[in-house]
Design an enzyme around this catalytic site. Structure first.
Site, PDB file in Angstrom:
ATOM      1  N   GLY A  11      35.908  30.182  41.049  1.00  0.00           N
ATOM      2  CA  GLY A  11      35.735  30.327  42.497  1.00  0.00           C
ATOM      3  C   GLY A  11      37.006  30.514  43.298  1.00  0.00           C
ATOM      4  O   GLY A  11      37.027  30.266  44.504  1.00  0.00           O
ATOM      5  N   ASN A  13      38.464  33.386  44.055  1.00  0.00           N
ATOM      6  CA  ASN A  13      38.224  34.470  45.014  1.00  0.00           C
ATOM      7  C   ASN A  13      37.293  34.005  46.138  1.00  0.00           C
ATOM      8  O   ASN A  13      37.466  34.401  47.291  1.00  0.00           O
ATOM      9  CB  ASN A  13      37.663  35.700  44.317  1.00  0.00           C
ATOM     10  CG  ASN A  13      38.757  36.538  43.678  1.00  0.00           C
ATOM     11  OD1 ASN A  13      39.550  37.172  44.379  1.00  0.00           O
ATOM     12  ND2 ASN A  13      38.838  36.511  42.351  1.00  0.00           N
ATOM     13  N   MET A  89      29.375  36.940  36.685  1.00  0.00           N
ATOM     14  CA  MET A  89      29.419  37.614  35.391  1.00  0.00           C
ATOM     15  C   MET A  89      28.025  37.929  34.840  1.00  0.00           C
ATOM     16  O   MET A  89      27.748  37.705  33.666  1.00  0.00           O
ATOM     17  CB  MET A  89      30.228  36.758  34.391  1.00  0.00           C
ATOM     18  CG  MET A  89      31.633  36.437  34.866  1.00  0.00           C
ATOM     19  SD  MET A  89      32.573  37.870  35.446  1.00  0.00           S
ATOM     20  CE  MET A  89      33.622  38.146  34.041  1.00  0.00           C
ATOM     21  N   ARG A  90      27.156  38.433  35.698  1.00  0.00           N
ATOM     22  CA  ARG A  90      25.828  38.877  35.269  1.00  0.00           C
ATOM     23  C   ARG A  90      25.645  40.326  35.660  1.00  0.00           C
ATOM     24  O   ARG A  90      26.062  40.739  36.754  1.00  0.00           O
ATOM     25  CB  ARG A  90      24.724  38.079  35.982  1.00  0.00           C
ATOM     26  CG  ARG A  90      24.586  36.657  35.559  1.00  0.00           C
ATOM     27  CD  ARG A  90      24.000  36.480  34.189  1.00  0.00           C
ATOM     28  NE  ARG A  90      22.646  37.015  34.027  1.00  0.00           N
ATOM     29  CZ  ARG A  90      22.039  37.101  32.854  1.00  0.00           C
ATOM     30  NH1 ARG A  90      22.653  36.738  31.747  1.00  0.00           N
ATOM     31  NH2 ARG A  90      20.815  37.585  32.771  1.00  0.00           N
ATOM     32  N   HIS A 108      37.260  43.405  40.676  1.00  0.00           N
ATOM     33  CA  HIS A 108      37.488  43.501  39.240  1.00  0.00           C
ATOM     34  C   HIS A 108      39.002  43.505  38.994  1.00  0.00           C
ATOM     35  O   HIS A 108      39.737  44.186  39.723  1.00  0.00           O
ATOM     36  CB  HIS A 108      36.839  44.770  38.680  1.00  0.00           C
ATOM     37  CG  HIS A 108      36.962  44.869  37.195  1.00  0.00           C
ATOM     38  ND1 HIS A 108      36.210  44.080  36.343  1.00  0.00           N
ATOM     39  CD2 HIS A 108      37.768  45.623  36.402  1.00  0.00           C
ATOM     40  CE1 HIS A 108      36.548  44.364  35.083  1.00  0.00           C
ATOM     41  NE2 HIS A 108      37.491  45.292  35.101  1.00  0.00           N
ATOM     42  N   ASP A 144      30.944  47.482  36.858  1.00  0.00           N
ATOM     43  CA  ASP A 144      32.311  47.736  37.336  1.00  0.00           C
ATOM     44  C   ASP A 144      32.507  49.194  37.764  1.00  0.00           C
ATOM     45  O   ASP A 144      33.587  49.780  37.568  1.00  0.00           O
ATOM     46  CB  ASP A 144      33.350  47.326  36.264  1.00  0.00           C
ATOM     47  CG  ASP A 144      33.286  45.843  35.950  1.00  0.00           C
ATOM     48  OD1 ASP A 144      32.991  45.059  36.861  1.00  0.00           O
ATOM     49  OD2 ASP A 144      33.514  45.463  34.787  1.00  0.00           O
ATOM     50  N   ALA A 172      47.139  38.926  43.634  1.00  0.00           N
ATOM     51  CA  ALA A 172      46.831  40.160  44.375  1.00  0.00           C
ATOM     52  C   ALA A 172      45.353  40.190  44.771  1.00  0.00           C
ATOM     53  O   ALA A 172      45.005  40.613  45.884  1.00  0.00           O
ATOM     54  CB  ALA A 172      47.184  41.378  43.524  1.00  0.00           C
TER      55      ALA A 172
HETATM   56  C1  GAR Z   1      38.506  37.274  38.786  1.00  0.00           C
HETATM   57  O1  GAR Z   1      39.702  37.653  38.136  1.00  0.00           O
HETATM   58  C2  GAR Z   1      37.631  38.492  39.013  1.00  0.00           C
HETATM   59  O2  GAR Z   1      38.352  39.658  39.310  1.00  0.00           O
HETATM   60  C3  GAR Z   1      36.926  38.608  37.681  1.00  0.00           C
HETATM   61  O3  GAR Z   1      36.629  37.299  37.330  1.00  0.00           O
HETATM   62  C4  GAR Z   1      37.630  36.428  37.867  1.00  0.00           C
HETATM   63  C5  GAR Z   1      36.936  35.327  38.636  1.00  0.00           C
HETATM   64  O4  GAR Z   1      37.833  34.338  39.054  1.00  0.00           O
HETATM   65  N1  GAR Z   1      35.757  39.440  37.771  1.00  0.00           N
HETATM   66  C6  GAR Z   1      35.350  40.278  36.821  1.00  0.00           C
HETATM   67  O5  GAR Z   1      35.922  40.399  35.754  1.00  0.00           O
HETATM   68  C7  GAR Z   1      34.120  41.098  37.175  1.00  0.00           C
HETATM   69  N2  GAR Z   1      33.927  42.159  36.234  1.00  0.00           N
HETATM   70  P1  GAR Z   1      37.456  33.349  40.228  1.00  0.00           P
HETATM   71  O6  GAR Z   1      36.141  32.662  39.827  1.00  0.00           O
HETATM   72  O7  GAR Z   1      38.590  32.353  40.271  1.00  0.00           O
HETATM   73  O8  GAR Z   1      37.323  34.122  41.491  1.00  0.00           O
END
Ligand code: GAR
Length: 214
Positions: A11, A13, A89-90, A108, A144, A172
């Site tokens: 979480g 992001n 991730m679904r 992504h 994606d 970033a």
């Molecule tokens: C992030 O790096 C996001 O870009 C990636 O999962 C991570 C989640 O981190 N998403 C993907 O790979 C989607 N295809 P977070 O839970 O700390 O935000």
């Protein structure tokens, strides 16, 4: 704009979107956070900030479509007008993606269309890339894929491991996602032939790495 955030894990992001939404004048607010995993740490981040947080576990549903229908119902019930997938991730069904067409963003950790899918940073290192980055895009049925709103380039350093590279890209990501959401929520984006125009142009919403002199 009322946003539903979909998560599956840490979480970070989500946190960056929450921080952005808490700044005065930001044009979006988070109406609900939904995780498909009960143990996602992001749920605690939401709850600590008194944002409604729900678990809709995919394992409780016999089909992808029935899980997606529950997700859709929960988002609508919370008044969400827009979705931000943040480490969700679904794979979503075509029907769900169509219902939320042009109203769902994803982040992504690569410069799409390169390195879709899982284990991105490992594959970037294996390929010997010197530059990687992250992308915020509108969601389409293929994983994606979809019109790109914003990208940031990140240098790969000699001696990087998956972990050090992931951490640099994540920094970033935390800047890029709020920026992209702001453009969309302010109504400044338009999708023309599957490209995102910002204020009517293919705007440069990237941070560009300086190229060192020879
Ligand atoms: C992030 O790096 C996001 O870009 C990636 O999962 C991570 C989640 O981190 N998403 C993907 O790979 C989607 N295809 P977070 O839970 O700390 O935000």
């Amino acid at each position: 704009m009322k946003v539903g955030v979909l998560i599956s894990g840490r979480g970070s992001n989500l946190q960056s979107l929450m921080d952005a939404c808490a700044t005065p004048g930001f044009p979006a607010e988070i109406a609900i956070v939904i995780s498909n995993k009960a143990d996602a740490a992001g749920l605690d981040i939401a709850r600590a900030a008194k944002i409604p947080a729900r678990v809709i576990s995919h394992s409780d549903y016999p089909t992808r479509e029935s899980f997606d229908a529950a997700l859709d119902a929960a988002l609508r019930e919370a008044g969400a007008e827009f979705i931000c997938s943040a480490g969700f991730m679904r794979i979503l069904s075509d029907g769900f993606v169509e219902k939320w067409r042009d109203r769902q963003l994803n982040i992504h950790p690569s410069l799409l269309p390169a390195f879709k899918g899982l284990h991105v940073h490992r594959r970037v290192l294996e390929a010997g890339c010197r530059v990687t980055g992250c992308t915020v895009h509108f969601v389409r049925a293929a994983m994606d894929e979809g019109p790109i709103v914003a990208q940031a380039a990140v240098a790969v350093h000699p001696g990087d491991t998956e972990e050090t590279l992931a951490a640099r890209v994540l920094e970033a990501e935390h800047k890029l996602y709020p920026l992209a959401l702001r453009f969309v929520a302010e109504g400044r984006t338009r999708i023309v032939e599957e490209r995102v125009l910002i204020d009517g142009e293919l705007a440069s919403t990237q941070s560009i790495l300086p190229v060192p002199p020879l």
